[in-house]
Scaffold this active site. Structure first.
Site, short mmCIF file in Angstrom:
data_model
loop_
_atom_site.label_atom_id
_atom_site.label_comp_id
_atom_site.label_asym_id
_atom_site.label_seq_id
_atom_site.Cartn_x
_atom_site.Cartn_y
_atom_site.Cartn_z
N ASP A 119 -21.97 -77.83 -96.86
CA ASP A 119 -21.67 -77.78 -95.34
C ASP A 119 -20.09 -78.08 -95.29
OD1 ASP A 119 -24.24 -77.38 -94.45
OD2 ASP A 119 -24.40 -79.54 -94.22
N ASP A 144 -19.02 -73.16 -96.92
CA ASP A 144 -19.67 -72.76 -96.02
C ASP A 144 -19.31 -71.99 -95.03
OD1 ASP A 144 -21.94 -73.00 -94.18
OD2 ASP A 144 -21.44 -75.01 -93.33
N ASP A 148 -16.06 -72.89 -88.05
CA ASP A 148 -17.45 -73.12 -87.32
C ASP A 148 -16.98 -73.76 -85.93
OD1 ASP A 148 -18.69 -71.73 -89.34
OD2 ASP A 148 -20.06 -73.27 -89.76
N ARG A 199 -20.87 -62.71 -90.00
CA ARG A 199 -20.51 -63.65 -89.02
C ARG A 199 -19.11 -63.35 -88.73
NH1 ARG A 199 -23.62 -69.31 -90.73
NH2 ARG A 199 -25.61 -68.37 -90.73
#
Length: 332
Positions: A119, A144, A148, A199
């Site tokens: 993560d 990761d 984000d 993404r």
């Protein structure tokens, strides 16, 4: 030749403050504080980047050195900070930056590469952070995400950044159970997504304005709209590689709803190259997707073109530019 926004922000050091376009336009960073000089590449201690970032007062953080800063743990920023890499070449590795319950942050002209661990994101924005501007950064190869944005963090602009050598590039809204993420608002413009797999970004719940970006050679899809998200894609360049699907829609059920639903993407003036396939899916008839002008009056927009594509390949990401002159006294 294509033009770029905020061309005057390098005229002096703090001219950058408040010059973002889009949802993050109110971020002032460390405008009202002294200049803090990073004098070494250590992970912690006097004169380190971590020492400046943890201080509670507003600071405009600049560097007197170039090189790699290997972080042994996430580097957390407190509110009203500018981390300004102009004038030097700083690469963040090991871990990344964490923007947790903070506001008015500017991160400019840094490189992020080789973040390791479960993560671990390059820049993690959660929870409840707002008024963030990430500008002219290069990001690749984290375990990761590269950036984000989750847990009710909002009013964020990401501009002129370069993303490459990565899988899950940018996640906006982490989970369908986090219904508070309906508040998320993000602008992404003049960025170059160079062969990242997916993404670019993937969105849940939030409102995202994408304009004048160049995305090429993705591995699954370019942009994904999931549960209740609204994506306004405007004058971007999507150049397919082997995979041709530009827009993806994943259905998920919000925690307070009974039915699964995807998000919506509006494409206006986008350029689709090398067989890129655009599938536009509208949200439910009783709802309407946002328009950027509902939230900010102007933004620097031009037609998607070969000229824009050429400029973004040069001007997105870390730049070899001089540190602008300071107009006020400095301190450490």
């Amino acid at each position: 030749m294509a033009s770029l926004p905020y061309s005057d922000v390098d005229s002096h050091l703090k001219a950058l403050a408040g010059q973002a376009e889009g949802f993050g336009r109110f971020s002032v960073g460390g405008l009202h504080g002294p200049v803090y000089h990073v004098t070494n590449l250590a992970d912690d201690g006097p004169g380190s980047l971590r020492d400046g970032c943890r201080r509670k007062e507003p600071l405009w953080i600049v560097f007197e050195v170039s090189g790699m800063i290997h972080l042994s743990s996430y580097l957390s920023l407190s509110s009203y900070k500018t981390v300004d890499g102009r004038g030097h070449r700083i690469k963040i590795t090991g871990k990344g930056l964490r923007l947790k319950e903070c506001e008015h942050i500017i991160i400019c002209n840094l490189e992020f590469e080789g973040g390791r661990g479960h993560d671990v994101d390059g820049i993690q924005i959660k929870p409840n952070s707002r008024h963030i501007w990430i500008d002219r950064c290069s990001l690749c190869d984290y375990d990761d995400g590269l950036i984000d944005i989750t847990r009710q963090s909002t009013d964020i602009t990401i501009s002129r950044c370069y993303f490459t050598r990565h899988d899950k590039t940018m996640l906006i809204g982490a989970d369908p159970s986090h219904i508070g993420d309906r508040c998320i608002r993000v602008t992404i413009h003049h960025c170059f997504f160079d062969g990242t797999r997916q993404r670019q970004p993937r969105v849940r719940f939030g409102k995202v304005h994408l304009y004048n970006n160049y995305t090429r050679g993705w591995g699954i899809y370019a942009v994904c709209a999931s549960v209740e998200s609204q994506v306004y894609s405007q004058c971007n360049i999507y150049e397919a590689g082997e995979k041709k699907k530009t827009f993806e829609y994943y259905t998920e059920k919000a925690a307070d709803k009974d039915e699964k639903i995807s998000g919506s993407i509006i494409s206006e003036g986008d350029l689709f190259l090398n067989g890129a396939q655009a599938s536009i899916r509208s949200i439910e008839k009783e709802e309407s997707i946002f328009h950027p002008s509902d939230f900010y009056p102007t933004w620097t927009l031009e037609l998607a073109s070969d000229s824009l594509k050429a400029v973004l390949q040069i001007c997105a990401g870390w730049q070899s530019i001089n540190m602008p002159a300071e107009q006020v006294g400095s301190s450490t």
